[in-house]
Write an enzyme that holds these catalytic residues in place. Structure first.
Site, PDB file in Angstrom:
ATOM      1  N   LYS A  83       8.093  -1.458 -23.430  1.00 12.48           N
ATOM      2  CA  LYS A  83       8.798  -2.414 -22.561  1.00 12.48           C
ATOM      3  C   LYS A  83       8.034  -3.742 -22.506  1.00 12.48           C
ATOM      4  O   LYS A  83       8.632  -4.801 -22.414  1.00 12.48           O
ATOM      5  CB  LYS A  83       8.982  -1.826 -21.153  1.00 12.48           C
ATOM      6  CG  LYS A  83      10.097  -0.785 -21.063  1.00 12.48           C
ATOM      7  CD  LYS A  83      11.456  -1.397 -21.377  1.00 12.48           C
ATOM      8  CE  LYS A  83      12.614  -0.465 -21.219  1.00 12.48           C
ATOM      9  NZ  LYS A  83      13.865  -0.985 -21.812  1.00 12.48           N
ATOM     10  N   TYR A 139       6.154   4.373 -23.242  1.00 10.50           N
ATOM     11  CA  TYR A 139       7.373   3.659 -22.818  1.00 10.50           C
ATOM     12  C   TYR A 139       7.006   2.305 -22.207  1.00 10.50           C
ATOM     13  O   TYR A 139       7.603   1.281 -22.527  1.00 10.50           O
ATOM     14  CB  TYR A 139       8.129   4.548 -21.824  1.00 10.50           C
ATOM     15  CG  TYR A 139       9.245   3.886 -21.054  1.00 10.50           C
ATOM     16  CD1 TYR A 139      10.384   3.411 -21.697  1.00 10.50           C
ATOM     17  CD2 TYR A 139       9.168   3.750 -19.662  1.00 10.50           C
ATOM     18  CE1 TYR A 139      11.417   2.822 -20.970  1.00 10.50           C
ATOM     19  CE2 TYR A 139      10.198   3.178 -18.936  1.00 10.50           C
ATOM     20  CZ  TYR A 139      11.319   2.713 -19.594  1.00 10.50           C
ATOM     21  OH  TYR A 139      12.333   2.133 -18.878  1.00 10.50           O
ATOM     22  N   VAL A 189      15.452   3.048 -10.913  1.00  8.95           N
ATOM     23  CA  VAL A 189      16.901   3.201 -10.732  1.00  8.95           C
ATOM     24  C   VAL A 189      17.227   4.689 -10.836  1.00  8.95           C
ATOM     25  O   VAL A 189      16.823   5.357 -11.806  1.00  8.95           O
ATOM     26  CB  VAL A 189      17.685   2.397 -11.805  1.00  8.95           C
ATOM     27  CG1 VAL A 189      19.185   2.485 -11.537  1.00  8.95           C
ATOM     28  CG2 VAL A 189      17.226   0.939 -11.831  1.00  8.95           C
ATOM     29  N   THR A 198      18.902   7.030 -12.029  1.00 15.82           N
ATOM     30  CA  THR A 198      19.721   7.709 -13.041  1.00 15.82           C
ATOM     31  C   THR A 198      19.148   9.121 -13.237  1.00 15.82           C
ATOM     32  O   THR A 198      17.997   9.396 -12.878  1.00 15.82           O
ATOM     33  CB  THR A 198      19.692   6.954 -14.381  1.00 15.82           C
ATOM     34  OG1 THR A 198      18.349   6.878 -14.845  1.00 15.82           O
ATOM     35  CG2 THR A 198      20.244   5.531 -14.240  1.00 15.82           C
ATOM     36  N   ASN A 242      21.117  -2.683 -23.299  1.00 16.09           N
ATOM     37  CA  ASN A 242      20.698  -1.695 -22.292  1.00 16.09           C
ATOM     38  C   ASN A 242      20.097  -0.442 -22.929  1.00 16.09           C
ATOM     39  O   ASN A 242      19.171   0.155 -22.392  1.00 16.09           O
ATOM     40  CB  ASN A 242      21.925  -1.315 -21.448  1.00 16.09           C
ATOM     41  CG  ASN A 242      21.738  -0.013 -20.713  1.00 16.09           C
ATOM     42  OD1 ASN A 242      21.077   0.053 -19.681  1.00 16.09           O
ATOM     43  ND2 ASN A 242      22.316   1.075 -21.258  1.00 16.09           N
ATOM     44  N   ASP A 301      24.552   3.016 -32.958  1.00 12.63           N
ATOM     45  CA  ASP A 301      23.147   3.419 -32.807  1.00 12.63           C
ATOM     46  C   ASP A 301      22.321   2.175 -33.107  1.00 12.63           C
ATOM     47  O   ASP A 301      22.322   1.683 -34.246  1.00 12.63           O
ATOM     48  CB  ASP A 301      22.826   4.549 -33.796  1.00 12.63           C
ATOM     49  CG  ASP A 301      21.376   5.018 -33.692  1.00 12.63           C
ATOM     50  OD1 ASP A 301      20.510   4.249 -33.202  1.00 12.63           O
ATOM     51  OD2 ASP A 301      21.103   6.155 -34.119  1.00 12.63           O
ATOM     52  N   THR A 331      29.745   0.717 -26.019  1.00 12.80           N
ATOM     53  CA  THR A 331      29.239   1.357 -27.232  1.00 12.80           C
ATOM     54  C   THR A 331      28.312   2.525 -26.889  1.00 12.80           C
ATOM     55  O   THR A 331      27.711   2.560 -25.816  1.00 12.80           O
ATOM     56  CB  THR A 331      28.492   0.347 -28.136  1.00 12.80           C
ATOM     57  OG1 THR A 331      27.221   0.046 -27.556  1.00 12.80           O
ATOM     58  CG2 THR A 331      29.299  -0.929 -28.318  1.00 12.80           C
TER      59      THR A 331
HETATM   60  N1  NAP Z   1      16.339   4.345 -14.677  1.00 11.23           N
HETATM   61  C1  NAP Z   1      15.304   3.555 -14.390  1.00 11.23           C
HETATM   62  O1  NAP Z   1      14.550   3.793 -13.430  1.00 11.23           O
HETATM   63  C2  NAP Z   1      15.041   2.334 -15.212  1.00 11.23           C
HETATM   64  C3  NAP Z   1      14.114   1.401 -14.697  1.00 11.23           C
HETATM   65  C4  NAP Z   1      13.837   0.287 -15.434  1.00 11.23           C
HETATM   66  C5  NAP Z   1      14.475   0.059 -16.634  1.00 11.23           C
HETATM   67  N2  NAP Z   1      15.365   0.974 -17.118  1.00 11.23           N
HETATM   68  C6  NAP Z   1      15.996   0.683 -18.411  1.00 11.23           C
HETATM   69  O2  NAP Z   1      17.392   0.702 -18.259  1.00 11.23           O
HETATM   70  C7  NAP Z   1      18.015   1.111 -19.471  1.00 11.23           C
HETATM   71  C8  NAP Z   1      18.922   2.292 -19.195  1.00 11.23           C
HETATM   72  O3  NAP Z   1      18.191   3.270 -18.494  1.00 11.23           O
HETATM   73  P1  NAP Z   1      18.912   4.559 -17.882  1.00 11.23           P
HETATM   74  O4  NAP Z   1      18.047   5.064 -16.793  1.00 11.23           O
HETATM   75  O5  NAP Z   1      20.343   4.274 -17.644  1.00 11.23           O
HETATM   76  O6  NAP Z   1      18.752   5.542 -19.126  1.00 11.23           O
HETATM   77  P2  NAP Z   1      19.622   6.787 -19.636  1.00 11.23           P
HETATM   78  O7  NAP Z   1      20.510   7.283 -18.554  1.00 11.23           O
HETATM   79  O8  NAP Z   1      18.627   7.688 -20.256  1.00 11.23           O
HETATM   80  O9  NAP Z   1      20.542   6.139 -20.746  1.00 11.23           O
HETATM   81  C9  NAP Z   1      19.998   5.625 -21.926  1.00 11.23           C
HETATM   82  C10 NAP Z   1      21.164   5.219 -22.791  1.00 11.23           C
HETATM   83  O10 NAP Z   1      20.644   4.647 -23.985  1.00 11.23           O
HETATM   84  C11 NAP Z   1      21.252   5.295 -25.078  1.00 11.23           C
HETATM   85  N3  NAP Z   1      20.437   5.229 -26.284  1.00 11.23           N
HETATM   86  C12 NAP Z   1      19.179   5.668 -26.485  1.00 11.23           C
HETATM   87  N4  NAP Z   1      18.800   5.405 -27.755  1.00 11.23           N
HETATM   88  C13 NAP Z   1      19.848   4.797 -28.352  1.00 11.23           C
HETATM   89  C14 NAP Z   1      20.078   4.277 -29.641  1.00 11.23           C
HETATM   90  N5  NAP Z   1      19.146   4.345 -30.608  1.00 11.23           N
HETATM   91  N6  NAP Z   1      21.266   3.688 -29.912  1.00 11.23           N
HETATM   92  C15 NAP Z   1      22.219   3.610 -28.956  1.00 11.23           C
HETATM   93  N7  NAP Z   1      22.083   4.103 -27.722  1.00 11.23           N
HETATM   94  C16 NAP Z   1      20.896   4.687 -27.418  1.00 11.23           C
HETATM   95  C17 NAP Z   1      21.472   6.727 -24.603  1.00 11.23           C
HETATM   96  O11 NAP Z   1      22.396   7.373 -25.452  1.00 11.23           O
HETATM   97  P3  NAP Z   1      22.330   8.984 -25.714  1.00 11.23           P
HETATM   98  O12 NAP Z   1      23.064   9.619 -24.568  1.00 11.23           O
HETATM   99  O13 NAP Z   1      23.006   9.135 -27.031  1.00 11.23           O
HETATM  100  O14 NAP Z   1      20.870   9.362 -25.734  1.00 11.23           O
HETATM  101  C18 NAP Z   1      22.016   6.416 -23.209  1.00 11.23           C
HETATM  102  O15 NAP Z   1      23.354   6.032 -23.268  1.00 11.23           O
HETATM  103  C19 NAP Z   1      16.871   1.443 -20.440  1.00 11.23           C
HETATM  104  O16 NAP Z   1      16.610   0.313 -21.243  1.00 11.23           O
HETATM  105  C20 NAP Z   1      15.692   1.701 -19.501  1.00 11.23           C
HETATM  106  O17 NAP Z   1      14.472   1.444 -20.128  1.00 11.23           O
HETATM  107  C21 NAP Z   1      15.665   2.103 -16.428  1.00 11.23           C
END
Ligand code: NAP
Length: 236
Positions: free
Chosen positions: A145, A141, A174, A176, A76, A53, A35
């Site tokens: 969390k 943020y 991570v 990304t 996620n 969303d 999704t």
């Molecule tokens: N990267 C890290 O270092 C890290 C560390 C710890 C935890 N996390 C957690 O891991 C998860 C993913 O992180 P990521 O680094 O992969 O982030 P990302 O690349 O920024 O991806 C975030 C995803 O969430 C979607 N999203 C945001 N708001 C939304 C909404 N209201 N409805 C549906 N989709 C929505 C975004 O869609 P759009 O493209 O439409 O914005 C995107 O697909 C998050 O929960 C983050 O807090 C990440």
């Protein structure tokens, strides 16, 4: 929880960790609803793509109406650019709570009855080690969390009687694009050797889910949780 033959719904699969979740779940033999807010950006062969969303109740309800066979829910999706609690934009701070807390909760409330009908199943909430610390430049943020961690513990208790496993995935850092951009913007140097690839954290998550773990931590998260006994601190 067996993944082979299960049916999973993953939020936020157009990029980052969510994309990797959908890919690896398919690889492990699950049916996957991938999704995204913009489904046209999802490129995952073999997945069933849905618009979703998580902050829009009608969108959540529509997804739940279609995905009645789900027995694994991966929460996620989240906004991550919260900024400063004291001086930052209040709308951005509200968006943090809307997506990380209320969005995750809306998904759980919509899918809990579906999971119950399908034998209990599992929910994985993607938290962050910053829930147990804070982070320079993104305190809003980190606070969101923390709220999501409390939510996860509460929901685990409430859904135990219907046999739903509620797991917290707690990544540290991570690599990304979102994290790399944030570090560059803030002029932060990412510590060496602790940034995992999306594929690594998702492998850890799915192994943990298959093993029935309720908290799945990477090494930085283990260290951050252990440090809770000491004075409050920031990651980085
Ligand atoms: N990267 C890290 O270092 C890290 C560390 C710890 C935890 N996390 C957690 O891991 C998860 C993913 O992180 P990521 O680094 O992969 O982030 P990302 O690349 O920024 O991806 C975030 C995803 O969430 C979607 N999203 C945001 N708001 C939304 C909404 N209201 N409805 C549906 N989709 C929505 C975004 O869609 P759009 O493209 O439409 O914005 C995107 O697909 C998050 O929960 C983050 O807090 C990440």
């Amino acid at each position: 929880m067996k993944l082979q033959g299960a049916t999973a719904l993953v939020t936020g699969t157009n990029r980052g960790i969510g994309h990797e979740f959908a890919r690896q779940l398919l690889h492990r033999g699950a049916k996957v609803y991938a999704t995204a807010r913009r489904p046209e950006l999802v490129d995952i062969p073999g997945a069933e793509v849905l618009r979703l969303d998580i902050t829009d109740q009608s969108s959540v309800d529509a997804a739940a109406e279609v995905a009645q066979d789900v027995d694994i829910l991966i929460n996620n999706a989240a906004s991550t650019a919260g900024g400063s609690l004291v001086t930052g934009d209040l709308d951005a701070i509200r968006l943090m709570i809307d997506s990380n807390y209320y969005g995750t909760l809306a998904m759980i409330r919509a899918f809990a009855p579906i999971l119950a009908r399908n034998g209990g199943g599992a929910i994985v909430n993607v938290l962050s080690a910053v829930a147990w610390a804070t982070v320079e430049g993104n305190t809003a943020y980190a606070a969101a969390k923390s709220a999501q961690w409390g939510l996860t513990n509460g929901v685990r208790l409430e859904l135990a009687s219907q046999g739903t496993l509620v797991a917290a995935l707690v990544p540290g850092l991570v690599g990304t694009q979102t994290l790399l951009d944030f570090a560059e913007r803030e002029g932060l140097e990412l510590p060496e050797g602790v940034v995992l690839e999306p594929a690594e954290i998702v492998r850890l998550a799915l192994d943990g889910l298959e093993a029935g773990s309720i908290e799945i931590l990477d090494p930085l998260a283990v260290e951050t949780k252990a440090a809770l006994a000491g004075p409050p601190r920031a990651i980085f």
